[in-house]
Write a protein that holds these residues in place. Structure first.
Motif, short mmCIF file in Angstrom:
data_model
loop_
_atom_site.label_atom_id
_atom_site.label_comp_id
_atom_site.label_asym_id
_atom_site.label_seq_id
_atom_site.Cartn_x
_atom_site.Cartn_y
_atom_site.Cartn_z
N PHE A 1 12.45 40.95 36.76
CA PHE A 1 11.72 39.72 36.43
C PHE A 1 11.58 39.56 34.92
CE2 PHE A 1 7.87 37.38 35.41
CZ PHE A 1 8.09 36.20 36.10
N TYR A 2 11.22 40.64 34.23
CA TYR A 2 11.04 40.54 32.78
C TYR A 2 12.33 40.13 32.08
CZ TYR A 2 6.68 43.06 33.68
OH TYR A 2 5.44 43.44 34.15
N PHE A 3 13.43 40.75 32.48
CA PHE A 3 14.70 40.44 31.81
C PHE A 3 15.26 39.08 32.26
CE2 PHE A 3 14.71 44.88 30.54
CZ PHE A 3 15.33 44.82 29.29
N ALA A 4 14.83 38.62 33.41
CA ALA A 4 15.28 37.29 33.86
C ALA A 4 14.48 36.18 33.20
CB ALA A 4 15.17 37.18 35.38
N LEU A 5 13.35 36.53 32.59
CA LEU A 5 12.45 35.52 32.06
C LEU A 5 13.09 34.61 31.00
CD1 LEU A 5 9.62 34.98 33.06
CD2 LEU A 5 8.72 36.16 31.05
N PRO A 6 13.94 35.13 30.10
CA PRO A 6 14.60 34.20 29.17
C PRO A 6 15.44 33.14 29.88
CG PRO A 6 14.77 36.44 28.34
CD PRO A 6 14.20 36.53 29.72
N LEU A 7 16.11 33.52 30.98
CA LEU A 7 16.87 32.53 31.74
C LEU A 7 15.93 31.54 32.44
CD1 LEU A 7 19.63 34.78 33.39
CD2 LEU A 7 19.90 33.19 31.46
N ILE A 8 14.82 32.08 32.98
CA ILE A 8 13.84 31.20 33.63
C ILE A 8 13.25 30.22 32.63
CG2 ILE A 8 11.60 31.17 34.82
CD1 ILE A 8 12.34 33.96 35.95
N SER A 9 13.06 30.69 31.40
CA SER A 9 12.42 29.86 30.37
C SER A 9 13.26 28.64 30.01
CB SER A 9 12.14 30.69 29.12
OG SER A 9 13.34 30.96 28.40
N LEU A 10 14.55 28.68 30.31
CA LEU A 10 15.40 27.51 30.04
C LEU A 10 14.92 26.29 30.81
CD1 LEU A 10 18.96 29.17 30.14
CD2 LEU A 10 17.69 28.42 28.11
N LEU A 11 14.23 26.53 31.92
CA LEU A 11 13.72 25.43 32.73
C LEU A 11 12.34 24.96 32.27
CD1 LEU A 11 14.59 26.94 36.25
CD2 LEU A 11 15.94 25.29 34.92
N ILE A 12 11.72 25.72 31.35
CA ILE A 12 10.33 25.45 30.99
C ILE A 12 10.14 25.13 29.52
CG2 ILE A 12 8.01 26.47 30.91
CD1 ILE A 12 8.79 28.18 33.34
N LEU A 13 10.73 25.96 28.65
CA LEU A 13 10.47 25.84 27.22
C LEU A 13 11.35 24.78 26.57
CD1 LEU A 13 10.24 29.62 26.18
CD2 LEU A 13 8.37 28.06 26.79
N LYS A 14 10.77 24.03 25.66
CA LYS A 14 11.56 23.08 24.88
C LYS A 14 12.35 23.79 23.79
CE LYS A 14 8.63 19.05 25.70
NZ LYS A 14 7.80 17.97 25.09
N ILE A 15 11.76 24.87 23.25
CA ILE A 15 12.45 25.69 22.25
C ILE A 15 13.09 26.86 22.99
CG2 ILE A 15 12.23 27.07 20.16
CD1 ILE A 15 9.76 25.39 19.45
N LYS A 16 14.39 26.85 23.12
CA LYS A 16 15.08 27.82 23.97
C LYS A 16 15.12 29.21 23.32
CE LYS A 16 15.70 24.34 26.62
NZ LYS A 16 14.69 24.13 27.69
N PRO A 17 15.26 30.24 24.13
CA PRO A 17 15.33 31.61 23.59
C PRO A 17 16.58 31.80 22.74
CG PRO A 17 14.97 31.61 25.97
CD PRO A 17 15.33 30.22 25.61
N PRO A 18 16.54 32.75 21.81
CA PRO A 18 17.75 33.09 21.03
C PRO A 18 18.89 33.50 21.98
CG PRO A 18 15.81 34.12 20.08
CD PRO A 18 15.39 33.56 21.39
N LYS A 19 20.12 33.25 21.54
CA LYS A 19 21.28 33.59 22.38
C LYS A 19 21.31 35.08 22.71
CE LYS A 19 24.26 29.82 20.82
NZ LYS A 19 25.54 29.45 20.12
#
Length: 381
Positions: A190-208
């Motif tokens: 879950f923790y490592f999947a969170l950056p992918l999940i955040s693509l659906l939530i955050l306007k400022i996307k995680p670093p590549k």
């Protein structure tokens, strides 16, 4: 009385609550006005549930030499439903944090450092004990080649994410801690999947960088463990409440006798299921969790300072209770002598070690978990 009698679990809870009350009189460290105090209270109930689950399993293991799930639906669900709810709590907390950060950068460095400092120290402490016990029960002989021995240690060092292998080819490896480590790879998933999940939530996307790491970890996990959809569904179930809290007013109406009664009914219905893997059972668990996460305190029970104390130390309880059971019956009484215990004698032994489980968990939290959590907050990133 026998270890499958409901009274067995009630007495364990009563002893644990009394022990926690006494300890908390002298060492008050629970924030009684926390934002998620109902969930803090729920954690304390769940960790003891897993202990009760394994106490039931140990009775059969002593007498039959087989480690398998309890015959009783109640005692099986003490373990399975508790872990499902732990997964939902994880999802709830971190999806909430993402939703709170919708319009601002999310500190991914801080997130991963905090997770490492939260999960690793107590895990490695318990792992050190497991390795020591494996070597003692192996008469300090290495039963496999050195490369295989080192690889088995590596698999456990990385939280058995890669695979679960017996250390030194010793089958007691997974008995020593009641095999509770099986759930930790799913936490890390879950923790490592969170950056992918955040693509659906955050306007400022995680670093590549984090997106690549996230995708790689998820792919590796699926390759090793498969999808395990019934566990994934637990995380999905825990993400419902944060969305409702942010985008609806339903949270204002759930701390009532009506919703508390729904929880009681759902708990009763869960007992008709042997396992929590059933989609209908998982749905009932999700209903319970989301009502609590939305603000229901179960007739005020979950606001108890004693339950919140037990919730604070629950990670140590989860990792260490199996080791205490193993120490008691394998090293303390001995397996052959333990076979001679009557059911009531076995129950009395479990009752007597329940305060030890609570005390050791408190010490683990105070001297290992809490210092490292505080240290993580001091790291400048």
């Amino acid at each position: 009385m026998n270890p499958s009698n409901p009274l067995f679990s009630i007495i364990i809870y009563a002893i644990a609550f009394a022990t926690a009350y006494i300890i908390n009189l002298k060492f008050k460290f629970v924030n009684t006005s926390g934002r998620y105090e109902n969930i803090d209270g729920l954690r304390g109930f769940l960790a003891l549930g897993v202990f009760i689950h394994h106490a039931n399993i140990w009775f059969k293991y002593i007498n039959e030499g087989v480690w398998k799930e309890p015959n009783s639906n109640l005692y099986n669900q003490f373990g399975q439903t508790s872990v499902a709810l732990f997964f939902m709590i994880t999802s709830f907390l971190f999806v909430t944090k993402l939703l709170d950060s919708t319009n601002k950068p999310y500190n991914w460095n801080r997130f991963f450092i905090s997770r490492i400092f939260r999960l690793a120290p107590m895990y490695y402490f318990s792992l050190f004990i497991i390795i020591a016990f494996v070597m003692i029960t192996s008469n300090f002989k290495i039963n496999v080649g050195i490369p295989e021995f080192i690889m088995s240690l590596f698999h456990w060092f990385v939280f058995t994410i890669t695979t679960t292998k017996f250390i030194n080819n010793n089958p007691l490896t997974v008995i020593i801690n009641a095999n509770v480590n099986w759930s930790l790879p799913f936490e890390w998933l879950f923790y490592f999947a969170l950056p992918l999940i955040s693509l659906l939530i955050l306007k400022i996307k995680p670093p590549k960088f984090y997106l690549i790491i996230s995708f790689g970890f998820v792919a590796l996990f699926i390759l090793v463990h498969g999808l395990e959809l019934h566990h994934i569904s637990s995380f999905i179930g825990g993400a419902i409440a944060p969305i409702l809290i942010k985008y609806s007013s339903v949270k204002k109406n759930v701390n009532t006798v009506f919703y508390s009664s729904i929880i009681v009914i759902c708990v009763a219905l869960i007992l008709f299921f042997k396992t929590s893997e059933s989609i209908w059972c998982k749905l009932l668990i999700a209903i319970i969790f989301n009502i609590i996460a939305l603000g229901n305190s179960m007739f005020g029970l979950l606001k108890s300072s004693i339950l919140k104390f037990l919730g604070e130390i629950c990670y140590s309880t989860y990792l260490l209770h199996g080791i205490i059971l193993f120490t008691t019956f394998y090293f303390g009484f001995g397996m052959e002598a333990s076979k001679q215990f009557s059911q009531i004698q076995y129950c009395l032994i479990i009752f007597s070690i329940t305060p030890i489980v609570v005390l050791v968990s408190f010490l683990g939290y105070k001297f290992i978990e809490k210092p490292f959590m505080d240290l993580s907050k001091k790291i400048k990133i």
